[in-house]
Design a protein around this motif. Structure first.
Motif, short mmCIF file in Angstrom:
data_model
loop_
_atom_site.label_atom_id
_atom_site.label_comp_id
_atom_site.label_asym_id
_atom_site.label_seq_id
_atom_site.Cartn_x
_atom_site.Cartn_y
_atom_site.Cartn_z
N VAL A 73 0.86 -1.18 0.00
CA VAL A 73 0.00 0.00 0.00
C VAL A 73 0.89 1.23 0.00
O VAL A 73 1.74 1.40 0.89
CB VAL A 73 -0.92 0.02 1.25
CG1 VAL A 73 -1.73 1.32 1.29
CG2 VAL A 73 -1.84 -1.20 1.25
N ALA A 75 0.81 4.62 0.81
CA ALA A 75 -0.01 5.60 1.53
C ALA A 75 0.25 7.02 1.04
O ALA A 75 -0.67 7.84 0.99
CB ALA A 75 0.27 5.51 3.03
N LEU A 93 -5.53 5.19 6.34
CA LEU A 93 -4.17 4.69 6.11
C LEU A 93 -3.20 5.06 7.22
O LEU A 93 -2.07 4.56 7.22
CB LEU A 93 -3.65 5.23 4.77
CG LEU A 93 -4.43 4.76 3.54
CD1 LEU A 93 -3.91 5.45 2.28
CD2 LEU A 93 -4.34 3.25 3.38
N THR A 99 1.68 4.01 9.74
CA THR A 99 1.01 4.15 8.45
C THR A 99 0.92 2.79 7.78
O THR A 99 1.87 2.01 7.82
CB THR A 99 1.80 5.12 7.54
OG1 THR A 99 1.89 6.39 8.18
CG2 THR A 99 1.11 5.29 6.19
#
Length: 217
Positions: A73, A75, A93, A99
């Motif tokens: 991911v 972020a 997120l 995070t």
């Protein structure tokens, strides 16, 4: 690290996060929570993530359950949007001092939920402080029970707690652990659509926990 554009649009990512997180809050259920934890078995290994070249490059490595699918991911890219969408992305997120960096989807294994990995910046906070801040930042969290964790070559903190969703009027179990590494703290969190799904996924969490190592030299 992968990015949202490579597999998840920002809207799709937020939809998935809302589905996975919306009901993750509950009232303490000491007896049933303890029995679920002690009865959990280790899932069959399906691969490993964390190392360079894996689906998610992280400060730690661990095994993921068979058929579960990991996706990095990004972020920073997700929160690069503007307006309300950026606020939503940031809310989902980022949690406390960490995070989201990776999510491991249980859907290919026939379950509904994620094992998510959150990372933070290096600092002086120990694993317990990081995990307490992570739980405190989750809306509706209560009944947290912390314990010392020995995971692979590192020592950390583990927590079992519950969350209550006012919107869905439901409660469910949560498990998370935190460790510190030279690259910063790492939190592994297991959610799920509801408590039943959460308990069904505990073997995957136990596999990750039992195979956890740092990737630092």
């Amino acid at each position: 690290m992968g990015n949202v554009g490579q597999g998840l649009t920002l809207a799709a990512l937020l939809t998935g996060l809302m589905t996975g997180c919306a009901a993750e809050e509950a009232e303490p259920d000491g007896a049933s929570g303890a029995s679920a934890k002690t009865s959990a078995k280790v899932a069959q290994r399906g691969g490993s993530i964390g190392a360079s070249g894996s689906a998610c490059e992280l400060p730690v490595t661990f095994d993921i359950a068979e058929f579960w699918k990991a996706k990095a991911v990004d972020a920073e890219e997700a929160t690069g949007a503007t307006g309300d969408l950026a606020d939503l992305a940031d809310a989902f997120l980022r949690q406390g001092p960490v995070t989201m960096a990776c999510e491991v989807d249980a859907k290919p294994a026939g379950k509904i939920g994620f094992l998510r990995v959150w990372t933070g910046e290096p600092g002086d906070s120990d694993a317990r402080a990081v995990l307490e801040a992570f739980v405190a930042a989750e809306q509706g969290a209560s009944g947290a029970r912390y314990s010392t964790l020995k995971a692979g070559d590192i020592t950390g903190t583990e927590v079992e707690y519950v969350t209550t969703s006012e919107l869905l009027e439901e409660t469910k179990q949560e498990h998370a652990l935190a460790v510190t590494t030279p690259e910063g703290p790492v939190v592994l969190h297991l959610g799920g659509m509801d408590t039943a799904e959460h308990r069904a996924m505990l073997p995957a969490y136990e596999l990750a926990k039992s195979t956890l190592h740092t990737t630092a030299d």
